[in-house]
Design a protein around this motif. Structure first.
Motif, PDB file in Angstrom:
ATOM      1  N   UNK A 178       0.841  -1.205   0.000  1.00  0.00           N
ATOM      2  CA  UNK A 178       0.000   0.000   0.000  1.00  0.00           C
ATOM      3  C   UNK A 178       0.873   1.251   0.000  1.00  0.00           C
ATOM      4  N   UNK A 179       1.909   1.256   0.825  1.00  0.00           N
ATOM      5  CA  UNK A 179       2.791   2.427   0.851  1.00  0.00           C
ATOM      6  C   UNK A 179       3.539   2.574  -0.470  1.00  0.00           C
ATOM      7  N   UNK A 180       3.978   1.463  -1.063  1.00  0.00           N
ATOM      8  CA  UNK A 180       4.656   1.538  -2.359  1.00  0.00           C
ATOM      9  C   UNK A 180       3.710   2.061  -3.433  1.00  0.00           C
ATOM     10  N   UNK A 181       2.458   1.659  -3.384  1.00  0.00           N
ATOM     11  CA  UNK A 181       1.469   2.141  -4.350  1.00  0.00           C
ATOM     12  C   UNK A 181       1.264   3.648  -4.211  1.00  0.00           C
ATOM     13  N   UNK A 182       1.145   4.105  -2.988  1.00  0.00           N
ATOM     14  CA  UNK A 182       0.926   5.539  -2.771  1.00  0.00           C
ATOM     15  C   UNK A 182       2.159   6.357  -3.159  1.00  0.00           C
ATOM     16  N   UNK A 183       3.352   5.837  -2.874  1.00  0.00           N
ATOM     17  CA  UNK A 183       4.578   6.532  -3.281  1.00  0.00           C
ATOM     18  C   UNK A 183       4.665   6.579  -4.804  1.00  0.00           C
ATOM     19  N   UNK A 184       4.307   5.478  -5.457  1.00  0.00           N
ATOM     20  CA  UNK A 184       4.343   5.443  -6.910  1.00  0.00           C
ATOM     21  C   UNK A 184       3.378   6.432  -7.540  1.00  0.00           C
ATOM     22  N   UNK A 185       2.165   6.501  -7.003  1.00  0.00           N
ATOM     23  CA  UNK A 185       1.180   7.442  -7.554  1.00  0.00           C
ATOM     24  C   UNK A 185       1.598   8.893  -7.322  1.00  0.00           C
TER      25      UNK A 185
ATOM     26  N   UNK B 170      10.100   8.178 -14.364  1.00  0.00           N
ATOM     27  CA  UNK B 170      10.622   8.247 -15.727  1.00  0.00           C
ATOM     28  C   UNK B 170       9.600   7.593 -16.652  1.00  0.00           C
ATOM     29  N   UNK B 171       8.698   8.392 -17.195  1.00  0.00           N
ATOM     30  CA  UNK B 171       7.578   7.862 -17.973  1.00  0.00           C
ATOM     31  C   UNK B 171       8.019   7.244 -19.297  1.00  0.00           C
ATOM     32  N   UNK B 172       9.185   7.624 -19.786  1.00  0.00           N
ATOM     33  CA  UNK B 172       9.649   7.046 -21.048  1.00  0.00           C
ATOM     34  C   UNK B 172      10.091   5.598 -20.887  1.00  0.00           C
ATOM     35  N   UNK B 173      10.281   5.130 -19.664  1.00  0.00           N
ATOM     36  CA  UNK B 173      10.679   3.737 -19.444  1.00  0.00           C
ATOM     37  C   UNK B 173       9.496   2.818 -19.163  1.00  0.00           C
TER      38      UNK B 173
ATOM     39  N   UNK C 254       0.996   2.940 -19.686  1.00  0.00           N
ATOM     40  CA  UNK C 254       0.758   4.098 -18.842  1.00  0.00           C
ATOM     41  C   UNK C 254      -0.740   4.300 -18.659  1.00  0.00           C
ATOM     42  N   UNK C 255      -1.376   3.395 -17.921  1.00  0.00           N
ATOM     43  CA  UNK C 255      -2.818   3.501 -17.698  1.00  0.00           C
ATOM     44  C   UNK C 255      -3.174   4.645 -16.766  1.00  0.00           C
ATOM     45  N   UNK C 256      -2.258   5.034 -15.899  1.00  0.00           N
ATOM     46  CA  UNK C 256      -2.551   6.083 -14.932  1.00  0.00           C
ATOM     47  C   UNK C 256      -2.704   7.446 -15.594  1.00  0.00           C
ATOM     48  N   UNK C 257      -2.097   7.647 -16.762  1.00  0.00           N
ATOM     49  CA  UNK C 257      -2.217   8.953 -17.418  1.00  0.00           C
ATOM     50  C   UNK C 257      -3.659   9.249 -17.817  1.00  0.00           C
ATOM     51  N   UNK C 258      -4.420   8.219 -18.188  1.00  0.00           N
ATOM     52  CA  UNK C 258      -5.833   8.435 -18.528  1.00  0.00           C
ATOM     53  C   UNK C 258      -6.615   8.937 -17.321  1.00  0.00           C
TER      54      UNK C 258
ATOM     55  N   UNK D 123      -9.097  13.476 -14.334  1.00  0.00           N
ATOM     56  CA  UNK D 123      -9.287  14.231 -13.094  1.00  0.00           C
ATOM     57  C   UNK D 123      -8.887  15.685 -13.283  1.00  0.00           C
ATOM     58  N   UNK D 124      -7.803  15.921 -14.008  1.00  0.00           N
ATOM     59  CA  UNK D 124      -7.341  17.292 -14.230  1.00  0.00           C
ATOM     60  C   UNK D 124      -8.180  18.044 -15.246  1.00  0.00           C
ATOM     61  N   UNK D 125      -9.029  17.341 -15.994  1.00  0.00           N
ATOM     62  CA  UNK D 125      -9.889  17.986 -16.976  1.00  0.00           C
ATOM     63  C   UNK D 125      -9.213  18.217 -18.311  1.00  0.00           C
ATOM     64  N   UNK D 126      -8.016  17.702 -18.501  1.00  0.00           N
ATOM     65  CA  UNK D 126      -7.345  17.879 -19.785  1.00  0.00           C
ATOM     66  C   UNK D 126      -7.668  16.701 -20.696  1.00  0.00           C
ATOM     67  N   UNK D 127      -7.605  16.906 -22.000  1.00  0.00           N
ATOM     68  CA  UNK D 127      -7.928  15.812 -22.921  1.00  0.00           C
ATOM     69  C   UNK D 127      -6.849  14.737 -22.875  1.00  0.00           C
ATOM     70  N   UNK D 128      -7.213  13.503 -23.181  1.00  0.00           N
ATOM     71  CA  UNK D 128      -6.217  12.437 -23.222  1.00  0.00           C
ATOM     72  C   UNK D 128      -5.141  12.748 -24.245  1.00  0.00           C
ATOM     73  N   UNK D 129      -3.908  12.468 -23.880  1.00  0.00           N
ATOM     74  CA  UNK D 129      -2.781  12.798 -24.754  1.00  0.00           C
ATOM     75  C   UNK D 129      -2.218  11.547 -25.401  1.00  0.00           C
ATOM     76  N   UNK D 130      -3.085  10.762 -25.999  1.00  0.00           N
ATOM     77  CA  UNK D 130      -2.612   9.562 -26.670  1.00  0.00           C
ATOM     78  C   UNK D 130      -2.018   8.551 -25.718  1.00  0.00           C
ATOM     79  N   UNK D 131      -2.541   8.486 -24.549  1.00  0.00           N
ATOM     80  CA  UNK D 131      -1.979   7.623 -23.520  1.00  0.00           C
ATOM     81  C   UNK D 131      -2.653   6.267 -23.524  1.00  0.00           C
ATOM     82  N   UNK D 132      -2.681   5.648 -24.664  1.00  0.00           N
ATOM     83  CA  UNK D 132      -3.245   4.313 -24.725  1.00  0.00           C
ATOM     84  C   UNK D 132      -2.200   3.323 -24.236  1.00  0.00           C
TER      85      UNK D 132
END
Length: 133
Positions: free
Chosen positions: A81-88, A97-100, A104-108, A113-122
């Motif tokens: 649980x702590x590792x999950x919260x640190x990761x988020x 490092x998102x390029x590694x 990337x399901x979390x970007x959706x 939540x931020x109200x911005x359009x999806x940025x091709x984060x399939x």
């Protein structure tokens, strides 16, 4: 029999301490936050199990086994649980490092939540790497 149990206790304690040492070395040597987080949680839980098993055999008392099991169970529940919260939080503060990442399901979720359009984060398949995206 006493000598065998003492040798078993020594092996369990040494292996448990080695797992904890490996976790510490991983924290110092891995390059990014996500791999450090993995190194901190995975071997540490197994190291605690080995140390607690060695303690249970060394103390040779049935009264101590529920206490050690409870302590290990709490570690087993709280470490992921702590590792999950640190990761988020690391992802949201741009420490990951998102390029590694392979996917990337979390970007959706973050973009919704931020109200911005999806940025091709399939999510990417395992066959295509981050450089193919």
């Amino acid at each position: 029999m006493e000598l065998f149990l003492d040798i078993l206790v020594a092996i369990l304690l040494i292996l448990g301490c080695l797992m904890s040492l490996i976790a510490g070395i991983g924290l110092l040597t891995f390059p990014d936050m996500l791999t450090r987080m993995h190194a901190a949680t995975k071997p540490q839980v197994l190291g605690f199990l080995l140390i607690f098993a060695g303690l249970a055999i060394y103390l040779r008392s049935w009264a101590v086994i529920p206490v050690l099991a409870l302590a290990w169970g709490m570690q087993l529940l709280t470490a992921p649980v702590s590792a999950h919260m640190i990761g988020r939080s690391g992802y949201r503060t741009k420490h990951a490092a998102k390029e590694t990442l392979f996917s990337d399901e979390l970007s959706l979720v973050v973009n919704r939540v931020n109200g911005s359009p999806p940025t091709g984060a399939t999510p990417m398949s395992k066959a295509e790497g981050p450089e193919d995206k």
